[in-house]
Design a protein around this motif. Structure first.
Motif, mmCIF file in Angstrom:
data_model
loop_
_atom_site.group_PDB
_atom_site.id
_atom_site.type_symbol
_atom_site.label_atom_id
_atom_site.label_comp_id
_atom_site.label_asym_id
_atom_site.label_seq_id
_atom_site.Cartn_x
_atom_site.Cartn_y
_atom_site.Cartn_z
ATOM 1 N N GLN A 109 0.804 -1.220 0.000
ATOM 2 C CA GLN A 109 0.000 0.000 0.000
ATOM 3 C C GLN A 109 0.838 1.273 0.000
ATOM 4 O O GLN A 109 0.354 2.321 -0.436
ATOM 5 C CB GLN A 109 -0.916 0.004 1.230
ATOM 6 C CG GLN A 109 -1.877 -1.158 1.292
ATOM 7 C CD GLN A 109 -2.616 -1.247 2.610
ATOM 8 O OE1 GLN A 109 -2.557 -0.333 3.439
ATOM 9 N NE2 GLN A 109 -3.318 -2.342 2.835
ATOM 10 N N SER A 129 -1.617 -2.402 -7.608
ATOM 11 C CA SER A 129 -2.922 -1.749 -7.646
ATOM 12 C C SER A 129 -3.415 -1.272 -6.284
ATOM 13 O O SER A 129 -4.302 -0.410 -6.212
ATOM 14 C CB SER A 129 -3.965 -2.694 -8.258
ATOM 15 O OG SER A 129 -3.666 -2.955 -9.616
ATOM 16 N N SER A 130 -2.860 -1.792 -5.198
ATOM 17 C CA SER A 130 -3.249 -1.340 -3.859
ATOM 18 C C SER A 130 -2.446 -0.139 -3.382
ATOM 19 O O SER A 130 -2.728 0.420 -2.322
ATOM 20 C CB SER A 130 -3.097 -2.490 -2.849
ATOM 21 O OG SER A 130 -3.971 -3.552 -3.148
ATOM 22 N N SER A 132 -1.269 3.475 -2.704
ATOM 23 C CA SER A 132 -1.851 4.820 -2.664
ATOM 24 C C SER A 132 -0.815 5.868 -2.296
ATOM 25 O O SER A 132 -1.013 7.050 -2.541
ATOM 26 C CB SER A 132 -3.014 4.870 -1.664
ATOM 27 O OG SER A 132 -2.577 4.519 -0.369
ATOM 28 N N GLY A 153 -3.855 4.175 -8.441
ATOM 29 C CA GLY A 153 -4.267 4.672 -7.128
ATOM 30 C C GLY A 153 -3.382 5.756 -6.562
ATOM 31 O O GLY A 153 -3.640 6.261 -5.459
#
Length: 301
Positions: A109, A129-130, A132, A153
């Motif tokens: 993340q 994709s996770s 941020s 993201g």
């Protein structure tokens, strides 16, 4: 008297038992919290598949790297054992020449430093994709990398953004949510790239902006607002080098995207639409019937 003495003793014993249990619970909570951080005192370099596979055994089922992580060396093809990682408090360097699968990072993340992909066999970075939170991103000399969709993201980079020498990079759509880059931006020598539409929402670049040597790049309207097409004021702090403006050899993009003036002149404020380009990174020569018959298979419909 004896009954009262026993009762008092039992009461005192219960008090001590309660205190003991509270202390044990507190210590276990602290230990559980601490176990989230991988047990290491410096950035970690892993240069063989066996050490990758033994990550949990060596460092625990942790989810936070306290420093950076480098995966390098030949014959490393996957990093599945890193599946617990959620945060890296440093750089993530993926520079293993046989690395083709990074699905082991699908829970990641946050990377406080930069991600560097160099010389891998990756076709995509969907495993990110996770993500941020990301400091910076560099993709250099990845012969099979087709897109950066895994960065959708991410809204801002505190470091650099460099997409350099990735011949099958068809688009940059995964960067379309990035609004600011504090460092430099480089889009250089990506032979299959046809547009930079993804940058239409990019509002600020804190360093230089270099877009050159992309042989198929003819649509640069996506960076026109950044150069001042709307406001009349450039939002790039450093030097701008578009196509022939670069001092490098073989620096041209296609006409329409070969200098700042052409980019500004291309701006219309209309919706940016990408034609259904064939996926090629060089001139195609079909010199036998088999190649003709396989055209759609090789280059798309």
């Amino acid at each position: 008297g004896l009954m009262q003495l026993c009762t008092a003793w039992i009461y005192r014993a219960c008090e001590f038992l309660v205190i003991f249990l509270v202390v044990c619970f507190a210590l276990s909570s602290i230990r559980a919290e601490a176990s989230g951080v991988c047990d290491m005192e410096a950035a970690l370099v892993i240069n063989d598949q066996g050490t990758v596979n033994a990550f949990v055994q060596n460092y625990g089922a942790c989810d936070t790297m306290p420093y950076g992580l480098t995966i390098s060396g030949e014959n490393i093809t996957q990093i599945d054992s890193l599946a617990n990682l959620k945060s890296i408090r440093g750089d993530l360097e993926l520079v293993a020449p046989d690395l083709a699968d990074i699905s082991g990072l699908s829970n990641l993340q946050s990377v406080e430093g930069r991600i560097n992909l160099q010389g891998t066999q990756l076709t995509n970075i969907d495993a990110f994709s996770s993500l941020s939170e990301l400091g910076g991103f560099r993709a250099f000399d990845n012969p099979l990398l087709e897109n950066v969709d895994g960065l959708a993201g991410v809204a801002a980079l505190t470091g650099i953004l460099s997409i350099y020498k990735n011949p099958k990079m068809w688009d940059l759509d995964g960067l379309s949510n990035i609004e600011s880059v504090d460092g430099l931006v480089q889009i250089i020598d990506n032979d299959g790239l046809t547009d930079v539409n993804a940058f239409i929402g990019l509002q600020r670049v804190g360093g230089t902006l270099s877009v050159y040597g992309n042989g198929a790049l003819a649509k640069c309207e996506g960076i026109a607002p950044l150069l001042g097409a709307v406001t009349g004021v450039s939002s790039v702090t450093g030097r701008v080098s578009i196509g022939e403006e670069s001092a490098s050899t073989n620096s041209d993009n296609r006409d329409g995207c070969n200098n700042s003036e052409e980019v500004l002149a291309s701006y219309t404020s209309a919706e940016l639409i990408r034609p259904n380009y064939c996926r090629v990174s060089a001139e195609v020569v079909l010199n036998n019937q088999l190649l003709v018959n396989a055209f759609v298979q090789n280059y798309g419909a």
